[in-house]
Design a protein around this motif. Structure first.
Motif, PDB file in Angstrom:
ATOM      1  N   HIS A  23     -17.044  -2.896  -0.299  1.00 30.11           N
ATOM      2  CA  HIS A  23     -16.724  -2.518  -1.682  1.00 30.11           C
ATOM      3  C   HIS A  23     -16.304  -3.743  -2.496  1.00 30.11           C
ATOM      4  O   HIS A  23     -16.688  -3.867  -3.671  1.00 30.11           O
ATOM      5  CB  HIS A  23     -15.624  -1.462  -1.697  1.00 30.11           C
ATOM      6  CG  HIS A  23     -16.088  -0.101  -1.289  1.00 30.11           C
ATOM      7  ND1 HIS A  23     -17.021   0.609  -2.003  1.00 30.11           N
ATOM      8  CD2 HIS A  23     -15.754   0.683  -0.226  1.00 30.11           C
ATOM      9  CE1 HIS A  23     -17.246   1.773  -1.411  1.00 30.11           C
ATOM     10  NE2 HIS A  23     -16.488   1.843  -0.325  1.00 30.11           N
ATOM     11  N   GLU A  26     -19.277  -5.488  -3.482  1.00 31.58           N
ATOM     12  CA  GLU A  26     -20.188  -4.666  -4.275  1.00 31.58           C
ATOM     13  C   GLU A  26     -21.557  -4.552  -3.598  1.00 31.58           C
ATOM     14  O   GLU A  26     -22.616  -4.654  -4.241  1.00 31.58           O
ATOM     15  CB  GLU A  26     -20.309  -5.220  -5.691  1.00 31.58           C
ATOM     16  CG  GLU A  26     -18.968  -5.250  -6.433  1.00 31.58           C
ATOM     17  CD  GLU A  26     -19.056  -5.933  -7.794  1.00 31.58           C
ATOM     18  OE1 GLU A  26     -20.176  -6.285  -8.219  1.00 31.58           O
ATOM     19  OE2 GLU A  26     -18.002  -6.113  -8.415  1.00 31.58           O
ATOM     20  N   ASP A  28     -24.003  -2.146  -1.441  1.00 24.69           N
ATOM     21  CA  ASP A  28     -24.245  -0.738  -1.121  1.00 24.69           C
ATOM     22  C   ASP A  28     -24.431  -0.567   0.381  1.00 24.69           C
ATOM     23  O   ASP A  28     -24.998  -1.435   1.060  1.00 24.69           O
ATOM     24  CB  ASP A  28     -25.498  -0.236  -1.846  1.00 24.69           C
ATOM     25  CG  ASP A  28     -25.312  -0.168  -3.353  1.00 24.69           C
ATOM     26  OD1 ASP A  28     -24.159  -0.009  -3.798  1.00 24.69           O
ATOM     27  OD2 ASP A  28     -26.320  -0.284  -4.075  1.00 24.69           O
ATOM     28  N   PRO A 203      -9.120  -2.008  -6.571  1.00 25.48           N
ATOM     29  CA  PRO A 203     -10.059  -0.899  -6.718  1.00 25.48           C
ATOM     30  C   PRO A 203     -10.880  -0.630  -5.455  1.00 25.48           C
ATOM     31  O   PRO A 203     -11.179   0.527  -5.142  1.00 25.48           O
ATOM     32  CB  PRO A 203     -10.952  -1.355  -7.876  1.00 25.48           C
ATOM     33  CG  PRO A 203     -10.076  -2.272  -8.684  1.00 25.48           C
ATOM     34  CD  PRO A 203      -9.244  -2.987  -7.679  1.00 25.48           C
ATOM     35  N   ALA A 204     -11.245  -1.680  -4.742  1.00 28.04           N
ATOM     36  CA  ALA A 204     -12.026  -1.498  -3.517  1.00 28.04           C
ATOM     37  C   ALA A 204     -11.247  -0.690  -2.483  1.00 28.04           C
ATOM     38  O   ALA A 204     -11.818   0.153  -1.778  1.00 28.04           O
ATOM     39  CB  ALA A 204     -12.420  -2.859  -2.927  1.00 28.04           C
ATOM     40  N   TRP A 205      -9.941  -0.930  -2.398  1.00 27.36           N
ATOM     41  CA  TRP A 205      -9.124  -0.188  -1.445  1.00 27.36           C
ATOM     42  C   TRP A 205      -8.967   1.266  -1.886  1.00 27.36           C
ATOM     43  O   TRP A 205      -8.952   2.172  -1.057  1.00 27.36           O
ATOM     44  CB  TRP A 205      -7.771  -0.859  -1.277  1.00 27.36           C
ATOM     45  CG  TRP A 205      -6.902  -0.210  -0.240  1.00 27.36           C
ATOM     46  CD1 TRP A 205      -5.654   0.305  -0.401  1.00 27.36           C
ATOM     47  CD2 TRP A 205      -7.226   0.002   1.145  1.00 27.36           C
ATOM     48  NE1 TRP A 205      -5.171   0.826   0.769  1.00 27.36           N
ATOM     49  CE2 TRP A 205      -6.130   0.653   1.735  1.00 27.36           C
ATOM     50  CE3 TRP A 205      -8.341  -0.289   1.926  1.00 27.36           C
ATOM     51  CZ2 TRP A 205      -6.094   1.025   3.082  1.00 27.36           C
ATOM     52  CZ3 TRP A 205      -8.328   0.076   3.277  1.00 27.36           C
ATOM     53  CH2 TRP A 205      -7.217   0.720   3.837  1.00 27.36           C
ATOM     54  N   LYS A 207     -11.191   3.010  -3.247  1.00 29.78           N
ATOM     55  CA  LYS A 207     -12.422   3.696  -2.843  1.00 29.78           C
ATOM     56  C   LYS A 207     -12.384   4.077  -1.363  1.00 29.78           C
ATOM     57  O   LYS A 207     -12.878   5.140  -0.969  1.00 29.78           O
ATOM     58  CB  LYS A 207     -13.634   2.805  -3.133  1.00 29.78           C
ATOM     59  CG  LYS A 207     -13.893   2.615  -4.621  1.00 29.78           C
ATOM     60  CD  LYS A 207     -15.077   1.679  -4.866  1.00 29.78           C
ATOM     61  CE  LYS A 207     -15.299   1.499  -6.368  1.00 29.78           C
ATOM     62  NZ  LYS A 207     -16.427   0.556  -6.640  1.00 29.78           N
ATOM     63  N   ALA A 210     -10.084   7.050  -1.005  1.00 24.85           N
ATOM     64  CA  ALA A 210     -10.771   8.269  -1.446  1.00 24.85           C
ATOM     65  C   ALA A 210     -11.714   8.777  -0.354  1.00 24.85           C
ATOM     66  O   ALA A 210     -11.854   9.997  -0.163  1.00 24.85           O
ATOM     67  CB  ALA A 210     -11.560   7.972  -2.716  1.00 24.85           C
ATOM     68  N   LEU A 211     -12.319   7.870   0.377  1.00 22.97           N
ATOM     69  CA  LEU A 211     -13.217   8.240   1.468  1.00 22.97           C
ATOM     70  C   LEU A 211     -12.429   8.913   2.593  1.00 22.97           C
ATOM     71  O   LEU A 211     -12.883   9.891   3.196  1.00 22.97           O
ATOM     72  CB  LEU A 211     -13.939   6.999   2.003  1.00 22.97           C
ATOM     73  CG  LEU A 211     -14.988   7.206   3.102  1.00 22.97           C
ATOM     74  CD1 LEU A 211     -16.122   8.082   2.593  1.00 22.97           C
ATOM     75  CD2 LEU A 211     -15.513   5.857   3.578  1.00 22.97           C
ATOM     76  N   HIS A 214     -11.544  12.460   1.594  1.00 24.93           N
ATOM     77  CA  HIS A 214     -12.714  13.321   1.315  1.00 24.93           C
ATOM     78  C   HIS A 214     -12.896  14.408   2.372  1.00 24.93           C
ATOM     79  O   HIS A 214     -12.831  14.124   3.557  1.00 24.93           O
ATOM     80  CB  HIS A 214     -13.982  12.478   1.208  1.00 24.93           C
ATOM     81  CG  HIS A 214     -15.196  13.288   0.845  1.00 24.93           C
ATOM     82  ND1 HIS A 214     -15.337  13.910  -0.370  1.00 24.93           N
ATOM     83  CD2 HIS A 214     -16.323  13.570   1.565  1.00 24.93           C
ATOM     84  CE1 HIS A 214     -16.501  14.543  -0.402  1.00 24.93           C
ATOM     85  NE2 HIS A 214     -17.109  14.353   0.755  1.00 24.93           N
TER      86      HIS A 214
END
Length: 214
Positions: A23, A26, A28, A203-205, A207, A210-211, A214
């Motif tokens: 992340h 950047e 994918d 921000p990467a952390w 994400k 959030a995973l 989930h």
């Protein structure tokens, strides 16, 4: 579809370490869930990717890798033009960052993993926490954080004035400890607290967290 596949489970700190880096860069990737409760990580198809039967495992085309720190170094070099520059170009700065990457792997990780196992995971599995092990490793953690407090009086981050892999590699185990009463050891050291607040707010952390949820 992304060319990179990462096999694992979001609850694994090693998996988290690998994907937070993707992340940051950047890059994918395709997440391939591994049901460890069902023993999927011990099946032949996964052993082919990681002979030790541990997550994560990464595939990038015909390249197969395991060990989260090795994965992060590969991504840093292979995708150096993308995202955050997490390995300094200057050889001396790179060497300094490398020292603190080793510190994380050999000083912080063993202690924090043992504490996480005793305080967080054992109760989840219905096992009894060993207070002696907690006490011994908490004392070791205090010594590590004292070193960090001194180091952070010299630079904003462990590896220097810029955020590097030396900082990023701490995030999964650090997040676990912040959910325990050991958080006070981080908060009582002002420079360590500022560093923790900084890197956990990336921000990467967010994400990765959030995973996990989930």
């Amino acid at each position: 579809m992304a060319s990179i596949k990462v096999h694992g489970t979001p609850l694994s700190t090693a998996f988290q370490r690998a994907v937070v880096f993707l992340h940051e860069k950047e890059v994918d990737y395709e997440f391939v869930p591994i049901d460890m409760r069902a023993g999927a990580h011990k099946q032949e198809s996964f052993i082919f990717l990681n002979p030790f039967g541990q997550v994560p495992a990464l595939e990038d085309g015909d390249l197969q890798l395991f060990e989260s720190r090795a994965i992060s170094k590969y991504i840093a070099e292979e995708y150096s033009e993308k995202g955050t520059q997490l390995i300094p170009f200057d050889s001396k700065k790179k060497a300094t960052a490398s020292v603190w990457m080793e510190v994380e792997a050999h000083q912080f990780e063993p202690v924090s993993s043992k504490l996480g196992w005793e305080i967080l995971l054992k109760p989840m599995f219905g096992l009894t926490t060993d207070p002696t092990a907690v006490e011994e490793n908490e004392a070791k953690l205090v010594k590590v954080l004292d070193v960090y407090e001194d180091r952070l009086s010299q630079s904003k981050y462990l590896g220097g004035d810029c955020f590097t892999l030396a900082d990023l590699h701490h995030l999964p185990n650090l997040q676990c400890l912040l959910g325990t009463n050991l958080k006070s050891h981080f908060e009582s050291r002002p420079r360590v607290k500022a560093w923790v607040d900084d890197i956990t707010a990336r921000p990467a952390w967010a994400k990765v967290l959030a995973l996990i949820k989930h």
